[in-house]
Design a protein around this motif. Structure first.
Motif, PDB file in Angstrom:
ATOM      1  N   ARG A   1       0.824  -1.211   0.000  1.00 20.01           N
ATOM      2  CA  ARG A   1       0.000   0.000   0.000  1.00 20.01           C
ATOM      3  C   ARG A   1       0.860   1.265   0.000  1.00 20.01           C
ATOM      4  O   ARG A   1       0.423   2.312  -0.447  1.00 20.01           O
ATOM      5  CB  ARG A   1      -0.930   0.006   1.202  1.00 20.01           C
ATOM      6  CG  ARG A   1      -2.171  -0.794   0.995  1.00 20.01           C
ATOM      7  CD  ARG A   1      -3.156  -0.553   2.132  1.00 20.01           C
ATOM      8  NE  ARG A   1      -4.490  -0.991   1.877  1.00 20.01           N
ATOM      9  CZ  ARG A   1      -4.918  -2.218   1.695  1.00 20.01           C
ATOM     10  NH1 ARG A   1      -4.146  -3.114   1.709  1.00 20.01           N
ATOM     11  NH2 ARG A   1      -6.148  -2.558   1.483  1.00 20.01           N
TER      12      ARG A   1
ATOM     13  N   VAL B   1       1.758   1.275  -4.001  1.00 18.07           N
ATOM     14  CA  VAL B   1       0.746   1.151  -5.053  1.00 18.07           C
ATOM     15  C   VAL B   1      -0.572   1.714  -4.527  1.00 18.07           C
ATOM     16  O   VAL B   1      -0.913   1.501  -3.362  1.00 18.07           O
ATOM     17  CB  VAL B   1       0.564  -0.330  -5.465  1.00 18.07           C
ATOM     18  CG1 VAL B   1      -0.480  -0.483  -6.552  1.00 18.07           C
ATOM     19  CG2 VAL B   1       1.889  -0.938  -5.911  1.00 18.07           C
ATOM     20  N   ARG B   2      -1.309   2.387  -5.378  1.00 19.76           N
ATOM     21  CA  ARG B   2      -2.583   2.977  -4.958  1.00 19.76           C
ATOM     22  C   ARG B   2      -3.798   2.163  -5.398  1.00 19.76           C
ATOM     23  O   ARG B   2      -4.850   2.267  -4.814  1.00 19.76           O
ATOM     24  CB  ARG B   2      -2.722   4.400  -5.517  1.00 19.76           C
ATOM     25  CG  ARG B   2      -1.687   5.344  -4.995  1.00 19.76           C
ATOM     26  CD  ARG B   2      -1.952   5.661  -3.539  1.00 19.76           C
ATOM     27  NE  ARG B   2      -0.866   6.434  -2.986  1.00 19.76           N
ATOM     28  CZ  ARG B   2      -0.128   6.039  -1.952  1.00 19.76           C
ATOM     29  NH1 ARG B   2      -0.356   4.904  -1.376  1.00 19.76           N
ATOM     30  NH2 ARG B   2       0.847   6.783  -1.505  1.00 19.76           N
ATOM     31  N   ASP B   3      -3.686   1.371  -6.410  1.00 21.35           N
ATOM     32  CA  ASP B   3      -4.800   0.608  -6.969  1.00 21.35           C
ATOM     33  C   ASP B   3      -5.068  -0.629  -6.103  1.00 21.35           C
ATOM     34  O   ASP B   3      -4.232  -1.533  -6.021  1.00 21.35           O
ATOM     35  CB  ASP B   3      -4.459   0.217  -8.407  1.00 21.35           C
ATOM     36  CG  ASP B   3      -5.507  -0.645  -9.071  1.00 21.35           C
ATOM     37  OD1 ASP B   3      -6.584  -0.876  -8.491  1.00 21.35           O
ATOM     38  OD2 ASP B   3      -5.241  -1.107 -10.203  1.00 21.35           O
ATOM     39  N   GLU B   4      -6.250  -0.686  -5.450  1.00 21.66           N
ATOM     40  CA  GLU B   4      -6.581  -1.780  -4.532  1.00 21.66           C
ATOM     41  C   GLU B   4      -6.531  -3.147  -5.217  1.00 21.66           C
ATOM     42  O   GLU B   4      -6.045  -4.114  -4.638  1.00 21.66           O
ATOM     43  CB  GLU B   4      -7.964  -1.567  -3.899  1.00 21.66           C
ATOM     44  CG  GLU B   4      -7.986  -0.518  -2.828  1.00 21.66           C
ATOM     45  CD  GLU B   4      -7.116  -0.869  -1.626  1.00 21.66           C
ATOM     46  OE1 GLU B   4      -7.130  -2.014  -1.155  1.00 21.66           O
ATOM     47  OE2 GLU B   4      -6.407   0.041  -1.157  1.00 21.66           O
ATOM     48  N   ALA B   5      -7.053  -3.241  -6.424  1.00 24.86           N
ATOM     49  CA  ALA B   5      -7.038  -4.519  -7.141  1.00 24.86           C
ATOM     50  C   ALA B   5      -5.600  -4.947  -7.418  1.00 24.86           C
ATOM     51  O   ALA B   5      -5.253  -6.126  -7.263  1.00 24.86           O
ATOM     52  CB  ALA B   5      -7.829  -4.419  -8.437  1.00 24.86           C
ATOM     53  N   ALA B   6      -4.761  -4.002  -7.804  1.00 26.81           N
ATOM     54  CA  ALA B   6      -3.353  -4.317  -8.068  1.00 26.81           C
ATOM     55  C   ALA B   6      -2.658  -4.745  -6.777  1.00 26.81           C
ATOM     56  O   ALA B   6      -1.835  -5.663  -6.794  1.00 26.81           O
ATOM     57  CB  ALA B   6      -2.645  -3.119  -8.687  1.00 26.81           C
TER      58      ALA B   6
ATOM     59  N   ASP C   1      -3.598  -8.314  -6.092  1.00 28.65           N
ATOM     60  CA  ASP C   1      -2.904  -9.190  -7.047  1.00 28.65           C
ATOM     61  C   ASP C   1      -1.424  -9.316  -6.697  1.00 28.65           C
ATOM     62  O   ASP C   1      -0.860 -10.412  -6.718  1.00 28.65           O
ATOM     63  CB  ASP C   1      -3.045  -8.658  -8.474  1.00 28.65           C
ATOM     64  CG  ASP C   1      -4.463  -8.783  -9.010  1.00 28.65           C
ATOM     65  OD1 ASP C   1      -5.278  -9.524  -8.415  1.00 28.65           O
ATOM     66  OD2 ASP C   1      -4.759  -8.125 -10.031  1.00 28.65           O
TER      67      ASP C   1
ATOM     68  N   HIS D   1       5.075  -4.477 -12.346  1.00 28.29           N
ATOM     69  CA  HIS D   1       3.703  -3.971 -12.511  1.00 28.29           C
ATOM     70  C   HIS D   1       3.722  -2.582 -13.156  1.00 28.29           C
ATOM     71  O   HIS D   1       2.985  -2.319 -14.111  1.00 28.29           O
ATOM     72  CB  HIS D   1       3.018  -3.915 -11.139  1.00 28.29           C
ATOM     73  CG  HIS D   1       1.780  -3.088 -11.086  1.00 28.29           C
ATOM     74  ND1 HIS D   1       0.578  -3.511 -11.606  1.00 28.29           N
ATOM     75  CD2 HIS D   1       1.564  -1.847 -10.582  1.00 28.29           C
ATOM     76  CE1 HIS D   1      -0.325  -2.564 -11.422  1.00 28.29           C
ATOM     77  NE2 HIS D   1       0.248  -1.547 -10.799  1.00 28.29           N
ATOM     78  N   TYR D   2       4.574  -1.714 -12.653  1.00 29.06           N
ATOM     79  CA  TYR D   2       4.642  -0.359 -13.205  1.00 29.06           C
ATOM     80  C   TYR D   2       5.280  -0.339 -14.600  1.00 29.06           C
ATOM     81  O   TYR D   2       4.896   0.466 -15.443  1.00 29.06           O
ATOM     82  CB  TYR D   2       5.378   0.592 -12.261  1.00 29.06           C
ATOM     83  CG  TYR D   2       4.503   1.056 -11.128  1.00 29.06           C
ATOM     84  CD1 TYR D   2       3.365   1.809 -11.378  1.00 29.06           C
ATOM     85  CD2 TYR D   2       4.806   0.742  -9.817  1.00 29.06           C
ATOM     86  CE1 TYR D   2       2.545   2.243 -10.352  1.00 29.06           C
ATOM     87  CE2 TYR D   2       3.994   1.175  -8.774  1.00 29.06           C
ATOM     88  CZ  TYR D   2       2.860   1.921  -9.052  1.00 29.06           C
ATOM     89  OH  TYR D   2       2.054   2.343  -8.038  1.00 29.06           O
TER      90      TYR D   2
ATOM     91  N   GLN E   1       2.718  -0.934 -17.109  1.00 25.43           N
ATOM     92  CA  GLN E   1       1.882   0.241 -17.316  1.00 25.43           C
ATOM     93  C   GLN E   1       2.652   1.390 -17.957  1.00 25.43           C
ATOM     94  O   GLN E   1       2.100   2.454 -18.200  1.00 25.43           O
ATOM     95  CB  GLN E   1       1.297   0.720 -15.983  1.00 25.43           C
ATOM     96  CG  GLN E   1       0.335  -0.250 -15.384  1.00 25.43           C
ATOM     97  CD  GLN E   1      -0.275   0.292 -14.099  1.00 25.43           C
ATOM     98  OE1 GLN E   1       0.254   1.196 -13.460  1.00 25.43           O
ATOM     99  NE2 GLN E   1      -1.396  -0.274 -13.719  1.00 25.43           N
TER     100      GLN E   1
END
Length: 163
Positions: free
Chosen positions: A7, A10-15, A18, A55-56, A59
């Motif tokens: 947390r 990363v800000r995206d809860e789903a990410a 995962d 992950h980043y 994106q």
């Protein structure tokens, strides 16, 4: 602590969910590489940080907060927290083992099949003669029971249980 670490990056809860699950799967597969004489937290955060960076990269954006120097400072803070009781390898493994063993059979079967045997949920559902949705629901409930058990044992904070 891993959820808190993720947390912070990363800000995206789903990410985050995962990345947490992927970190745990990678850690399980590489368990023989972990030195039980050293703290478990930094090893697990190392795996997670590599997955966050990947992950980043997918994106095509890497936030400034993920600069190596920032990651180093964040990791040092987590190391200090990790020195508190409950973060040793033996404590974590013992608590997890006891909690998995305490699960009702139908939950233990799906948790073991998915995370220990590495089966995909669809294949697990077929093996257990469940619909995919029923299997997913059992996994969800089994994880919730595990989280609550780990919280009671002091191996997981209340904040991590609700996340």
């Amino acid at each position: 602590m891993l959820m808190v670490y993720l947390r912070s990056l990363v800000r995206d809860e789903a990410a985050i969910d995962d990345l947490f699950q992927e970190s745990m799967i990678v850690a399980w597969r590489r368990l023989d590489e972990c030195d039980p004489e050293r703290p478990f937290g930094p090893w697990l955060r190392g795996i997670a940080s590599k997955l966050v960076m990947a992950h980043y990269r997918k994106q095509k954006q890497v936030p400034v907060a993920l600069h190596e120097a920032v990651l180093s400072v964040v990791d040092r803070h987590f190391e200090n927290i990790g020195l508190l009781a409950g973060d040793t390898w033996d404590e974590k493994v013992t608590a997890l083992r006891e909690c998995v063993e305490a699960l009702p059979d139908h939950h233990r079967n799906v948790i073991s099949g998915r995370y220990f045997d590495g089966l995909q949920t669809q294949i697990l559902a077929e093996q257990l003669d469940l619909t995919l949705e029923a299997c997913k629901k059992r996994l969800q409930r089994g994880r919730a029971l595990l989280a609550e058990c780990l919280r009671k044992k002091g191996a997981l904070s209340a904040a991590e249980v609700t996340s």
